[in-house]
Design a protein around this motif. Structure first.
Motif, PDB file in Angstrom:
ATOM      1  N   VAL A  61       1.008  -1.554  -0.078  1.00 23.21           N
ATOM      2  CA  VAL A  61      -0.295   0.235  -0.452  1.00 23.21           C
ATOM      3  C   VAL A  61       0.751   0.762  -0.371  1.00 23.21           C
ATOM      4  CG1 VAL A  61      -2.286  -1.063   0.859  1.00 23.21           C
ATOM      5  CG2 VAL A  61      -0.396   0.026   2.368  1.00 23.21           C
ATOM      6  N   ASN A  62       2.117   1.494   0.735  1.00 20.46           N
ATOM      7  CA  ASN A  62       2.880   1.822   1.107  1.00 20.46           C
ATOM      8  C   ASN A  62       3.691   2.792  -0.636  1.00 20.46           C
ATOM      9  OD1 ASN A  62       1.808   3.917   2.927  1.00 20.46           O
ATOM     10  ND2 ASN A  62       2.804   2.187   4.209  1.00 20.46           N
ATOM     11  N   ASP A  63       3.755   1.597  -1.499  1.00 20.44           N
ATOM     12  CA  ASP A  63       4.906   1.742  -1.981  1.00 20.44           C
ATOM     13  C   ASP A  63       4.894   2.513  -3.501  1.00 20.44           C
ATOM     14  OD1 ASP A  63       6.411  -0.591  -1.434  1.00 20.44           O
ATOM     15  OD2 ASP A  63       5.753  -2.044  -3.358  1.00 20.44           O
ATOM     16  N   VAL A  64       5.364   2.803  -4.285  1.00 23.73           N
ATOM     17  CA  VAL A  64       5.234   4.721  -5.534  1.00 23.73           C
ATOM     18  C   VAL A  64       3.869   3.228  -6.708  1.00 23.73           C
ATOM     19  CG1 VAL A  64       6.031   5.316  -7.869  1.00 23.73           C
ATOM     20  CG2 VAL A  64       7.294   4.694  -5.706  1.00 23.73           C
ATOM     21  N   PRO A  65       3.322   4.332  -6.719  1.00 23.83           N
ATOM     22  CA  PRO A  65       2.155   3.740  -7.108  1.00 23.83           C
ATOM     23  C   PRO A  65       2.400   3.699  -9.100  1.00 23.83           C
ATOM     24  CG  PRO A  65       1.315   5.654  -7.310  1.00 23.83           C
ATOM     25  CD  PRO A  65       3.090   5.766  -7.021  1.00 23.83           C
ATOM     26  N   ILE A  66       2.878   2.301  -9.276  1.00 24.03           N
ATOM     27  CA  ILE A  66       3.928   2.725 -10.451  1.00 24.03           C
ATOM     28  C   ILE A  66       2.744   2.177 -11.772  1.00 24.03           C
ATOM     29  CG2 ILE A  66       6.580   2.376 -10.463  1.00 24.03           C
ATOM     30  CD1 ILE A  66       6.041  -0.511 -11.004  1.00 24.03           C
ATOM     31  N   SER A  67       2.341   1.384 -11.560  1.00 28.54           N
ATOM     32  CA  SER A  67       0.417   1.477 -12.689  1.00 28.54           C
ATOM     33  C   SER A  67      -0.042   1.881 -12.959  1.00 28.54           C
ATOM     34  CB  SER A  67       0.195  -0.203 -11.632  1.00 28.54           C
ATOM     35  OG  SER A  67       0.860  -1.333 -11.459  1.00 28.54           O
ATOM     36  N   THR A  68       0.113   3.193 -11.435  1.00 23.87           N
ATOM     37  CA  THR A  68      -1.374   3.659 -11.479  1.00 23.87           C
ATOM     38  C   THR A  68      -0.649   5.177 -12.678  1.00 23.87           C
ATOM     39  OG1 THR A  68      -2.462   3.870  -9.885  1.00 23.87           O
ATOM     40  CG2 THR A  68      -2.502   6.029 -10.522  1.00 23.87           C
ATOM     41  N   ILE A  69       0.642   5.355 -12.554  1.00 24.45           N
ATOM     42  CA  ILE A  69       1.779   6.535 -13.567  1.00 24.45           C
ATOM     43  C   ILE A  69       1.347   5.839 -14.765  1.00 24.45           C
ATOM     44  CG2 ILE A  69       3.884   7.154 -13.131  1.00 24.45           C
ATOM     45  CD1 ILE A  69       3.472   6.975 -10.827  1.00 24.45           C
ATOM     46  N   SER A  70       1.524   4.835 -15.066  1.00 25.74           N
ATOM     47  CA  SER A  70       1.905   4.172 -16.439  1.00 25.74           C
ATOM     48  C   SER A  70       0.430   4.354 -17.268  1.00 25.74           C
ATOM     49  CB  SER A  70       2.576   3.071 -16.558  1.00 25.74           C
ATOM     50  OG  SER A  70       3.686   3.012 -15.952  1.00 25.74           O
ATOM     51  N   ARG A  71      -0.387   3.768 -16.403  1.00 23.91           N
ATOM     52  CA  ARG A  71      -1.441   3.974 -17.225  1.00 23.91           C
ATOM     53  C   ARG A  71      -1.992   5.970 -16.841  1.00 23.91           C
ATOM     54  NH1 ARG A  71      -5.814   0.310 -17.444  1.00 23.91           N
ATOM     55  NH2 ARG A  71      -5.067  -0.906 -18.190  1.00 23.91           N
ATOM     56  N   GLY A  72      -1.265   6.482 -16.122  1.00 27.72           N
ATOM     57  CA  GLY A  72      -2.116   8.103 -16.907  1.00 27.72           C
ATOM     58  C   GLY A  72      -1.401   8.312 -17.910  1.00 27.72           C
ATOM     59  N   ILE A  73       0.120   8.117 -17.954  1.00 30.14           N
ATOM     60  CA  ILE A  73       0.920   8.115 -19.588  1.00 30.14           C
ATOM     61  C   ILE A  73      -0.175   7.872 -21.063  1.00 30.14           C
ATOM     62  CG2 ILE A  73       2.711   8.130 -20.392  1.00 30.14           C
ATOM     63  CD1 ILE A  73       4.659   7.828 -18.073  1.00 30.14           C
ATOM     64  N   GLU A  74      -0.428   6.634 -20.427  1.00 31.58           N
ATOM     65  CA  GLU A  74      -0.856   5.999 -21.504  1.00 31.58           C
ATOM     66  C   GLU A  74      -1.946   6.189 -22.592  1.00 31.58           C
ATOM     67  OE1 GLU A  74      -3.215   1.518 -22.624  1.00 31.58           O
ATOM     68  OE2 GLU A  74      -1.340   2.122 -20.768  1.00 31.58           O
ATOM     69  N   ILE A  75      -2.623   7.165 -21.109  1.00 31.22           N
ATOM     70  CA  ILE A  75      -4.036   7.834 -21.276  1.00 31.22           C
ATOM     71  C   ILE A  75      -3.954   9.169 -22.200  1.00 31.22           C
ATOM     72  CG2 ILE A  75      -6.029   9.235 -20.797  1.00 31.22           C
ATOM     73  CD1 ILE A  75      -6.260   6.777 -18.093  1.00 31.22           C
ATOM     74  N   ASP A  76      -2.550  10.152 -21.843  1.00 33.14           N
ATOM     75  CA  ASP A  76      -2.296  10.678 -22.379  1.00 33.14           C
ATOM     76  C   ASP A  76      -2.222  11.192 -24.027  1.00 33.14           C
ATOM     77  OD1 ASP A  76      -2.690  12.423 -20.098  1.00 33.14           O
ATOM     78  OD2 ASP A  76      -0.844  12.605 -19.094  1.00 33.14           O
ATOM     79  N   LEU A  77      -1.009  10.017 -23.312  1.00 37.77           N
ATOM     80  CA  LEU A  77      -0.138   9.642 -25.350  1.00 37.77           C
ATOM     81  C   LEU A  77      -1.221   9.114 -26.568  1.00 37.77           C
ATOM     82  CD1 LEU A  77       2.947   8.000 -24.184  1.00 37.77           C
ATOM     83  CD2 LEU A  77       2.726  10.044 -25.211  1.00 37.77           C
ATOM     84  N   ARG A  78      -1.749   8.445 -25.764  1.00 37.02           N
ATOM     85  CA  ARG A  78      -3.308   7.764 -26.716  1.00 37.02           C
ATOM     86  C   ARG A  78      -4.530   9.097 -27.545  1.00 37.02           C
ATOM     87  NH1 ARG A  78      -4.427   1.649 -25.575  1.00 37.02           N
ATOM     88  NH2 ARG A  78      -5.673   1.680 -27.500  1.00 37.02           N
ATOM     89  N   GLN A  79      -4.439   9.844 -25.809  1.00 40.03           N
ATOM     90  CA  GLN A  79      -5.439  11.115 -26.499  1.00 40.03           C
ATOM     91  C   GLN A  79      -4.995  11.983 -27.523  1.00 40.03           C
ATOM     92  OE1 GLN A  79      -6.295  12.791 -22.367  1.00 40.03           O
ATOM     93  NE2 GLN A  79      -8.201  11.312 -22.559  1.00 40.03           N
ATOM     94  N   MET A  80      -3.295  12.035 -27.428  1.00 40.67           N
ATOM     95  CA  MET A  80      -2.678  13.168 -28.508  1.00 40.67           C
ATOM     96  C   MET A  80      -3.445  12.044 -29.774  1.00 40.67           C
ATOM     97  SD  MET A  80       0.567  14.343 -26.234  1.00 40.67           S
ATOM     98  CE  MET A  80       1.164  13.408 -25.863  1.00 40.67           C
ATOM     99  N   LEU A  81      -2.891  10.562 -29.416  1.00 38.92           N
ATOM    100  CA  LEU A  81      -3.113  10.662 -30.773  1.00 38.92           C
ATOM    101  C   LEU A  81      -4.825  10.578 -32.046  1.00 38.92           C
ATOM    102  CD1 LEU A  81      -1.447   7.072 -30.435  1.00 38.92           C
ATOM    103  CD2 LEU A  81       0.071   8.958 -31.961  1.00 38.92           C
ATOM    104  N   ASP A  82      -5.325  11.204 -30.495  1.00 37.29           N
ATOM    105  CA  ASP A  82      -6.730  11.598 -31.476  1.00 37.29           C
ATOM    106  C   ASP A  82      -7.245  10.054 -31.518  1.00 37.29           C
ATOM    107  OD1 ASP A  82      -6.009  14.202 -31.355  1.00 37.29           O
ATOM    108  OD2 ASP A  82      -5.610  14.245 -33.241  1.00 37.29           O
ATOM    109  N   GLU A  83      -7.238   8.919 -30.569  1.00 35.94           N
ATOM    110  CA  GLU A  83      -8.336   8.030 -30.535  1.00 35.94           C
ATOM    111  C   GLU A  83      -9.404   8.282 -30.018  1.00 35.94           C
ATOM    112  OE1 GLU A  83      -4.665   4.257 -30.260  1.00 35.94           O
ATOM    113  OE2 GLU A  83      -6.127   4.502 -28.796  1.00 35.94           O
ATOM    114  N   GLU A  84     -10.477   7.488 -30.004  1.00 40.77           N
ATOM    115  CA  GLU A  84     -11.878   7.259 -29.595  1.00 40.77           C
ATOM    116  C   GLU A  84     -11.683   7.340 -28.289  1.00 40.77           C
ATOM    117  OE1 GLU A  84     -14.785   7.972 -30.909  1.00 40.77           O
ATOM    118  OE2 GLU A  84     -13.046   8.297 -32.962  1.00 40.77           O
ATOM    119  N   GLU A  85     -12.381   8.137 -27.366  1.00 36.63           N
ATOM    120  CA  GLU A  85     -12.606   7.966 -25.878  1.00 36.63           C
ATOM    121  C   GLU A  85     -12.930   5.965 -25.912  1.00 36.63           C
ATOM    122  OE1 GLU A  85     -11.881   9.671 -23.455  1.00 36.63           O
ATOM    123  OE2 GLU A  85     -10.149  11.002 -24.625  1.00 36.63           O
ATOM    124  N   ASP A  86     -13.819   5.257 -26.238  1.00 37.92           N
ATOM    125  CA  ASP A  86     -14.164   4.558 -26.029  1.00 37.92           C
ATOM    126  C   ASP A  86     -13.225   3.439 -25.953  1.00 37.92           C
ATOM    127  OD1 ASP A  86     -14.188   4.600 -28.282  1.00 37.92           O
ATOM    128  OD2 ASP A  86     -16.134   2.970 -28.429  1.00 37.92           O
TER     129      ASP A  86
END
Length: 353
Positions: A314-339
């Protein structure tokens, strides 16, 4: 960018309830033998106990500082990965074009090349977080019953699905087979990235100066990866951790022998003016001694589990959340559909994973 776990005092008591019960029982037995059975020889002078407690406090404080430094360094590394990943996405979008191409690509073909490079970067982050979640012999989360309970309660993404299944979403079958054949999969992915942009440079789709800029970004990613792997693969020095662990145990064992007689002496003094209170005062040594023991134990244990910031507790660095956040940003920059863009991993028991 991220808020971390809200870890309450109640959770800490639940996390250490087994040890707390032991402290109460142990102190209760010493108090009973001293008061009821009149084993007056169970008396250790308070001064040496206090001196040991002082030494233990310094050692555990040093261990906590070192553990916090490791956690904070890990968080800074992954914060740098966030920034460098966004830089990679921006430069791929702007530097990959037909301006110097001998055989220009269509707009759709250019977009596909950008998608491949960005998806491969997401695959690199995925491989890196899976590598960081691998267990090491010196990690502590599996050695305590309450740690195992917390681990079972948390749904760590890297323990739910395999890396191979995840890479299928970002790589071609040929690239996935190549990456899975390598021991250091994240390094293999950066090699593929470098090879790909060199080919694009040779074909004129990336200008030579832009190629050097993209290579510099890959070099930064290698640096971040190496720093993260260093924390994962080099434990907090065992001589310090082991000594602190056993010194805390020694202090906890000696503490009742020093405190119970002190409470007995205070009880005798109180008995002259308040006989009823004085006759029962010694039993207050049980919760008081257990509280002191718990405080030293919990500080040492917090340091022990904080030494390894990628275990998935529980007290670790949330690397899964960080990675998924970056993925969302990058794929939105590709203008992919939200769904078709994956959602963020949900918080689990008020913890980001």
């Amino acid at each position: 960018m991220l808020t971390k776990i809200r870890y309450s005092v109640k959770d800490m008591f639940l996390w250490s309830r087994g040890e707390t019960f032991i402290f109460l029982t142990y102190t209760g037995i010493i108090t009973y033998l001293y008061e009821v059975q009149e084993w007056s020889f169970l008396n250790v002078p308070w001064t040496p106990v206090a001196l040991i407690g002082t030494a233990v406090a310094f050692m555990v404080g040093f261990q906590n500082n070192a553990a916090y430094d490791r956690i904070w360094e890990a968080r800074k590394i992954w914060g740098a990965i966030v920034n460098t990943s966004r830089t990679w996405g921006m430069k791929i979008q702007d530097m990959l074009n037909n301006n110097h191409a001998v055989d220009p690509l269509s707009e759709q073909e250019l977009k596909e090349q950008k998608r491949i490079l960005i998806y491969r970067h997401i695959a690199w982050m995925t491989a890196l977080r899976y590598a960081m979640r691998e267990s090491r012999s010196w990690e502590a989360s599996h050695k305590s019953k309450s740690n195992r309970e917390w681990t079972k309660m948390l749904h760590i993404p890297e323990r739910i699905s395999t890396l191979e299944d995840n890479l299928l979403m970002y790589l071609s079958p040929e690239e996935k087979a190549y990456v899975m054949s390598k021991k250091n999969k994240q390094t293999a992915l950066l090699y593929l990235q470098s090879k790909h942009i060199r080919e694009l440079k040779d074909q004129g789709y990336i200008w030579e100066f832009a190629f050097l800029e993209l290579e510099n970004v890959l070099e930064e990613l290698f640096t971040h990866q190496g720093k993260s792997e260093r924390i994962k693969n080099f434990p907090y020095p065992r001589q310090y951790a082991t000594l602190a662990y056993y010194m805390v145990k020694l202090f906890v064992i000696l503490l009742p022998f020093g405190l119970v007689p002190e409470f007995a002496e205070i009880a005798n003094q109180i008995s002259f003016t308040h006989p009823v209170i004085g006759s029962y005062f010694i039993w207050l040594a049980i919760p008081f001694c257990a509280s002191v023991s718990w405080a030293f134990h919990i500080m040492e244990r917090m340091a022990r589990v904080g030494e390894n910031p990628f275990e998935g507790i529980v007290n670790d660095v949330p690397i899964s959340t960080i990675s998924r956040g970056i993925e969302i940003d990058l794929r939105q920059m590709l203008d992919e559909e939200e769904d078709i863009i994956p959602s963020q991993f949900p918080e689990d028991h008020n913890a980001q994973l």
